[in-house]
Design a protein around this motif. Structure first.
Motif, short mmCIF file in Angstrom:
data_model
loop_
_atom_site.label_atom_id
_atom_site.label_comp_id
_atom_site.label_asym_id
_atom_site.label_seq_id
_atom_site.Cartn_x
_atom_site.Cartn_y
_atom_site.Cartn_z
N PHE A 293 0.81 -1.21 0.00
CA PHE A 293 0.00 0.00 0.00
C PHE A 293 0.85 1.27 0.00
CE2 PHE A 293 -3.99 -1.55 -0.19
CZ PHE A 293 -4.44 -2.29 0.88
N LYS B 58 -12.70 -1.46 -9.04
CA LYS B 58 -11.60 -1.93 -8.19
C LYS B 58 -10.94 -0.80 -7.41
CE LYS B 58 -9.63 -3.95 -11.73
NZ LYS B 58 -8.69 -4.75 -12.57
N MET B 59 -11.11 0.43 -7.87
CA MET B 59 -10.52 1.58 -7.19
C MET B 59 -11.53 2.31 -6.31
SD MET B 59 -8.62 0.68 -9.82
CE MET B 59 -9.27 1.42 -11.32
N HIS C 62 -11.12 -0.48 2.07
CA HIS C 62 -11.82 0.38 1.12
C HIS C 62 -11.39 1.84 1.29
CE1 HIS C 62 -15.44 -2.56 0.50
NE2 HIS C 62 -14.30 -3.02 0.02
N ARG D 14 -8.57 3.00 2.43
CA ARG D 14 -7.19 3.14 1.95
C ARG D 14 -7.15 3.21 0.42
NH1 ARG D 14 -2.04 4.69 3.36
NH2 ARG D 14 -0.49 3.48 2.28
N VAL D 15 -7.84 2.28 -0.22
CA VAL D 15 -7.85 2.23 -1.68
C VAL D 15 -8.48 3.49 -2.27
CG1 VAL D 15 -8.79 1.00 -3.68
CG2 VAL D 15 -7.81 -0.28 -1.77
N SER E 121 -6.73 6.26 -4.74
CA SER E 121 -7.35 6.51 -6.04
C SER E 121 -7.61 8.00 -6.23
CB SER E 121 -8.67 5.73 -6.16
OG SER E 121 -8.44 4.34 -6.10
N THR F 68 -4.70 1.75 -6.79
CA THR F 68 -4.37 0.40 -6.35
C THR F 68 -5.67 -0.36 -6.27
OG1 THR F 68 -3.20 -0.90 -4.67
CG2 THR F 68 -4.55 0.92 -3.89
N GLU F 69 -5.61 -1.65 -5.99
CA GLU F 69 -6.81 -2.46 -5.93
C GLU F 69 -6.97 -3.06 -4.55
OE1 GLU F 69 -6.72 -5.40 -9.01
OE2 GLU F 69 -6.24 -3.96 -10.60
N VAL F 70 -8.18 -3.56 -4.28
CA VAL F 70 -8.43 -4.25 -3.02
C VAL F 70 -7.69 -5.58 -3.05
CG1 VAL F 70 -10.17 -5.34 -1.57
CG2 VAL F 70 -10.67 -3.16 -2.68
N LYS F 71 -6.65 -5.69 -2.22
CA LYS F 71 -5.89 -6.94 -2.12
C LYS F 71 -5.87 -7.35 -0.66
CE LYS F 71 -2.88 -5.96 -6.11
NZ LYS F 71 -1.49 -5.69 -6.55
#
Length: 598
Positions: free
Chosen positions: A38, A454-455, A492, A494-495, A499, A505-508
């Motif tokens: 992240f 995804k963002m 969510h 954080r992403v 964005s 970035t994506e939810v990982k």
């Protein structure tokens, strides 16, 4: 004034990073500086030793020797690769780690609830908490996966004459937490101004993490977080587990903390409309605020329940600390009824057993948690409750609340059964709190959820959403899903923040949740909706087991009781992208999950 969503001015960045580098040098640190997934966009100052209380103070370039403690903690051969050990430095404890032949040391407690990380899972440069799955980078101490807001302090490790020596800041040893450095707002705007570069609706984990991430990543424009709550952000999952806790005891961040980091909080500010054409939000009191970026994280609202006697008092939905406090007070030596076998409802019932004269649970299903955890696990938990004198009235619903002088006295079931009741808690489920968006232009599905990509971007440019209100893309699922977990909301937030700043970035993450009843914890990782079989190892009746939930011969989720850190181990495997087959867990041999550890 800095441009909206632009990086901080070069001179400001240079000064900040120089100070951090000097502080790192003064502290004698030597981690390798690997960035978390992240935090690959900028140096984040994770190598400092500031605690919650220290984080807002000016950076000090030199520390007095008495601020530190140094101790020889073991022989170089006492730890093998992949092992961890909790060690005592005299002024506090640290977690010593050996991976790939290198030693590192970090705080020994998870920053979330203080779990002993030595009992967690070490893998690929991070350690995962055994209780709730938070991950910390072993080189930087940065939090890489949630829940929790704070990172961990790191300590210098060196080897002399085959002895492993740790040098640590005493305050860091005491606090066991570290808040990442945050930028300050350089925008010249009056606090009463009706404009903010970022408006956040909701002060739960999604909203709070979004705001803090923006500041951590160098955002210098105005951030306003609006909530209908009257309290600063608090730990909502504890409401149903600790009914007598006050808002102050539950708080996640103080008003002073938010002010220090230029995160403006407007309490008792409920949004009633959004206009995406004018980029504005209207609140219940008539106040209107324009934005450049909007993050919607308004959470859930209770699902309405139809019954006669809606005006009867002492019937609660558990929404605020005051609700929880009132339930605990009214239930003392009285008759309590809980409607619904959700996790919240069951946790409330468990918490009331040592306060109330009687506790009754009304459920529409035959077995609690059957859909989430399976029939065998649900039956075992039901027996646990019955052993603690809780009475179940299953396959039933409420017909009427009967009162005397306006206060609850009886709950009448559709079966005709009448239960004595002095207080009732309704825990029959919830839905997204998004009704204020109906005419906004923000797309919602038939249930009121907001689909995002995804963002965490909605169908409207500049409008993001996260937490309980969204459906989002999830690996191995063709349709977007809603996962209303406390941990997922952190991710969510954080992403969405990254964005907004153009650092997509994506939810990982692997979904992770927990429940606590009668001093026993249920841990769960994965996404098991629609599972077609359950493979159980251990003794369910003895409440010491691990349950693997499978779909089409593949493990999609895991739950356990008294089997730590198995859920965190499985989360680690799933998080690495590996597939666990049903046949792998049917044998009972779980050596493939076990790493070395002490």
């Amino acid at each position: 004034m800095g441009g909206c969503f632009s990086r901080p001015k070069p001179v400001e960045v240079k000064v900040e990073l120089t100070l951090l580098e000097k502080e790192k040098e003064a502290d004698g640190l030597s981690p390798n500086g690997k960035a978390s997934p992240f935090a690959d966009c900028r140096l984040n100052g994770a190598l400092g030793h500031s605690s919650d209380e220290e984080s807002s103070a000016p950076l000090r370039l030199y520390h007095k020797p008495r601020d530190y403690v140094e101790a020889s903690v073991c022989h170089i051969k006492d730890l093998e690769n992949g092992q961890m050990r909790e060690v005592d430095l005299g002024s506090g404890r640290a977690l010593l780690i050996k991976e790939h032949g290198e030693f590192s040391a970090i705080a020994h407690k998870c920053s979330h609830y203080g779990a002993p990380l030595v009992k967690g899972v070490l893998s690929k440069g991070h350690v995962r908490c055994p209780w709730h799955g938070a991950c910390f980078n072993i080189a930087t101490g940065d939090i890489e996966d949630f829940p929790g807001l704070d990172s961990l302090p790191t300590f210098q490790v060196r080897v002399e004459k085959d002895k492993v020596i740790i040098r640590a800041n005493k305050q860091a040893l005491l606090s066991q937490k570290r808040t990442k450095p945050m930028a300050r707002c350089s925008a010249v705007l009056n606090s009463s101004s009706g404009f903010s570069h970022v408006v956040i609706l909701g002060s739960g984990p999604a909203g709070l993490v979004c705001a803090e991430t923006l500041r951590q990543e160098g955002f210098t424009d105005r951030i306003v977080m609006c909530t209908k709550d009257k309290h600063p952000p608090y730990d909502r999952p504890k409401l149903s587990k600790s009914l007598e806790s006050t808002a102050e005891q539950l708080r996640l961040r103080s008003t002073e903390f938010l002010q220090t980091h230029d995160i403006e909080l407007l309490t008792e500010k409920e949004a009633v409309a959004v206009d995406v054409k004018t980029r504005s939000v209207t609140f219940q009191d008539g106040f209107r605020m324009e934005y450049r970026k909007l993050f919607i994280a308004t959470g859930s609202k209770p699902t309405p329940m139809n019954y006669k006697g809606q005006d009867i008092g002492n019937v609660f939905h558990l929404i605020t600390p005051e609700d929880a406090n009132n339930v605990a007070r009214l239930a003392s030596n009285k008759n309590a009824v809980v409607v619904g076998t959700s996790f919240v409802g069951m946790e409330v019932a468990a918490a009331l057993t040592d306060k109330a004269h009687s506790v009754s649970i009304i459920g529409i299903e035959a077995i609690p948690f059957r859909k989430a955890l399976g029939e065998r696990v649900g039956k075992a938990i039901m027996k646990l409750f019955e052993a603690n004198r809780v009475k179940f009235y299953m396959l039933n619903e409420v017909s009427e609340m009967v009162g005397q002088h306006g206060q609850l006295k009886e709950v009448v079931l559709k079966s005709g059964k009448v239960l004595r009741a002095d207080v009732c808690v309704i825990g029959t489920g919830s839905g997204p709190a998004t009704s204020f968006l109906k005419q906004s232009g923000v797309h919602m599905d038939s249930k009121g959820f907001i689909p995002v990509n995804k963002m965490m971007q909605t169908n409207v440019d500049g409008v993001f959403a996260g937490g309980d209100v969204v459906t989002f893309p999830f690996p191995q699922r063709s349709k977007k899903v809603n996962i209303p977990h406390w941990q997922m909301a952190h991710v969510h937030g954080r992403v969405a923040a990254l964005s907004m700043m153009g650092r997509a970035t994506e939810v990982k993450t692997v979904p992770y949740f927990w429940s606590a009843m009668f001093g026993k914890s249920i841990r769960y990782a994965g996404y098991g909706e629609g599972f077609d079989d359950v493979v159980i190892q251990g003794d369910v009746d003895d409440l010491r087991f691990v349950a693997f939930y499978t779909r089409s011969e593949e493990v999609v989720a895991v739950a356990s009781m008294n089997y730590d850190p198995i859920v965190s181990r499985v989360a680690e495997v799933l998080g690495s992208g590996k597939t666990i087959k049903k046949r792998d867990v049917e044998t009972g041999d779980m050596s493939w999950l076990i790493d070395k550890g002490t």
